[in-house]
Design an enzyme around this catalytic site. Structure first.
Site, PDB file in Angstrom:
ATOM      1  N   TYR A 188       5.986 -11.207   7.043  1.00 15.35           N
ATOM      2  CA  TYR A 188       6.888  -9.903   6.976  1.00 15.35           C
ATOM      3  C   TYR A 188       7.049  -9.464   8.161  1.00 15.35           C
ATOM      4  O   TYR A 188       6.366  -9.107   9.154  1.00 15.35           O
ATOM      5  CB  TYR A 188       5.993  -8.617   6.016  1.00 15.35           C
ATOM      6  N   HIS A 242      10.060  -5.315   3.691  1.00 12.59           N
ATOM      7  CA  HIS A 242       8.446  -4.689   3.772  1.00 12.59           C
ATOM      8  C   HIS A 242       8.680  -3.276   4.535  1.00 12.59           C
ATOM      9  O   HIS A 242       7.776  -3.045   5.312  1.00 12.59           O
ATOM     10  CB  HIS A 242       7.609  -5.656   4.299  1.00 12.59           C
TER      11      HIS A 242
HETATM   12 MG    MG Z   1       7.428  -6.795  -1.375  1.00  8.89          MG
END
Ligand code: MG
Length: 436
Positions: A188, A242
């Site tokens: 992320y 995210h």
């Molecule tokens: Mg997610």
């Protein structure tokens, strides 16, 4: 007019007549079904699994249901909430009254809609759906209205360390039969990191990997253009931000991704900034998915009723189980929003099946997140749904169709040394925290 004729006169679907008759045959003249005991099964069959399950027993010999109170980060708190607070409240109550149990459990701890209260609520809710299905001799999806689709389409998780390995990963999932593929490059926020020690740093202090949103907003559209060039336009592409971005950077990213036609971009804003969705909505056609961290109806309701997102991304266990998920799905149907229930990562096979049974029955379904479990989990939890060619298949056993082998679970006691949650502490160049 007898019961069967009456039901037919109401033009009720055949499966409903079958369900009603079966349930009547199983229950008429029987004593009320009471919860007699709840067993907690806490297990970590892998390092990143911190699973707290329940078996809810009834006064009908051999009849029990299973549920999950999964919270990877607060698993011991969920276990204590069950054992010390909620199980004594549930014992003796009517196992047939699922909605009533949901409502009374919801207010049992007075303060409500928190992660722990929600997963505990999901545990009893799914166990009661499981029990009702077993008693009726029907899978839960039949109790929810029957199938509107034959299996549940999933999106896969592609990843790579650079553009080429990302393209290879996407292509591999396409070759495996997936039509929907989510792509992250290096975890992320990947694509937006400045390596440890590099760039302009404060003289003392944070020297680690640092997130830079301008870099991210530049690199990610280039990455997806590369995927379109290499893999083509048939695959449906997804990406999870995210929550790393500030609102203006989020808008810029959404606009730059228009040219690669995303299936959705997920969590482009943190939950605290969702009012900015109206600006994103007004300026870009890139579809938005949101809600992985939502626990309260007031978080998802305005986004759905104002048509500010395309997909709601809640985790079924984190919002209180099947009973709440069905209500969200019904709300979505009214406003043209679709579901994309969050089922990846450390989630467990029971939660996966909660989403599965709901997904099979709702017109507002969009997509579900893929989660493939290792061999030791398949052995520990017979009935775990299986993935074939990009679709999730449960079984047609009564109830949820899954069980827990307690002997195997006991071999993997719940870890009490789980400290590996520091991935949530993403930092910028000056050492300050970025939303994970
Ligand atoms: Mg997610």
């Amino acid at each position: 007019m007898n019961r069967s004729q009456f039901l037919k006169s109401c033009l009720i679907a055949p499966w409903m007549i079958r369900a009603a008759n079966l349930y009547a045959a199983k229950t008429v003249g029987q004593p009320r079904l009471k919860i007699t005991d709840v067993k907690v099964i806490a297990t970590s069959p892998r390092n990143n699994y911190s699973w707290v399950f329940v078996k809810v027993y009834t006064n009908e010999p051999g009849l029990y249901g299973v549920g999950s109170a999964n919270d990877r980060y607060l698993a011991w708190a969920a276990k204590a909430a069950l054992e010390k607070h909620m199980i004594p409240f549930w014992i003796g109550k009517d196992a047939d009254r699922i909605e009533d149990m949901w409502q009374s459990t919801h207010v049992r701890s007075y303060w409500r809609n928190g992660p722990i209260t929600n997963v505990v609520q999901a545990a009893i809710d799914s166990a009661l759906w499981d029990i009702k299905g077993k008693r009726a001799g029907l899978p839960v999806y039949e109790l929810l209205g029957g199938k509107v689709r034959d299996a549940v389409p999933l999106y896969a998780h592609a990843s790579g360390k650079d553009f080429d390995s990302c393209a290879e990963s996407v292509q591999q999932w396409v070759n495996n039969g997936f039509r929907h593929v989510r792509l992250q490059m290096g975890g992320y926020g990947g694509g937006g990191y400045i390596e440890p020690g590099q760039g302009s740093r404060p003289e003392t202090g944070y020297d680690g990997k640092a997130f830079d949103e301008e870099l991210y907003v530049k690199v990610i559209p280039e990455l997806f253009q590369h995927i379109r060039n290499e893999v083509g336009w048939e695959v449906k592409l997804l990406h999870d931000v995210h929550e790393h971005l500030t609102p203006s950077a989020a808008l810029q990213l959404a606009k730059r991704l228009e040219s690669v036609r995303m299936f959705f971009v997920e969590d482009i804003l943190p939950p605290e900034q969702v009012e900015y969705f109206k600006h994103i909505r007004a300026q870009t056609s890139t579809p938005m998915a949101m809600g992985e961290l939502f626990t309260h109806p007031l978080e998802w309701r305005p986004l759905i009723e104002n048509r500010l997102i395309d997909f709601i991304r809640c985790r079924v266990g984190m919002i209180g189980g099947i009973t709440q998920a069905r209500k969200i799905a019904a709300l979505c149907e009214q406003f043209g929003v679709r579901t994309a229930f969050q089922e990846g990562g450390e989630n467990d096979p029971i939660n996966q099946l909660l989403a599965y049974h709901v997904d099979l029955t709702i017109p507002s379904f969009g997509i579900q997140e893929e989660n493939d479990f290792p061999e030791e989990v398949l052995e520990m939890m017979p009935g775990t749904a299986r993935i074939r060619n990009g679709y999730l298949y449960g079984n047609d056993e009564p109830g949820l169709g899954i069980d827990i082998d307690e002997k195997i679970a006991a071999k993997f006691p719940l870890r009490d040394d789980y400290h590996n949650a520091d991935w949530t502490s993403v930092r910028g160049m000056d050492g300050s925290v970025v939303k994970p």
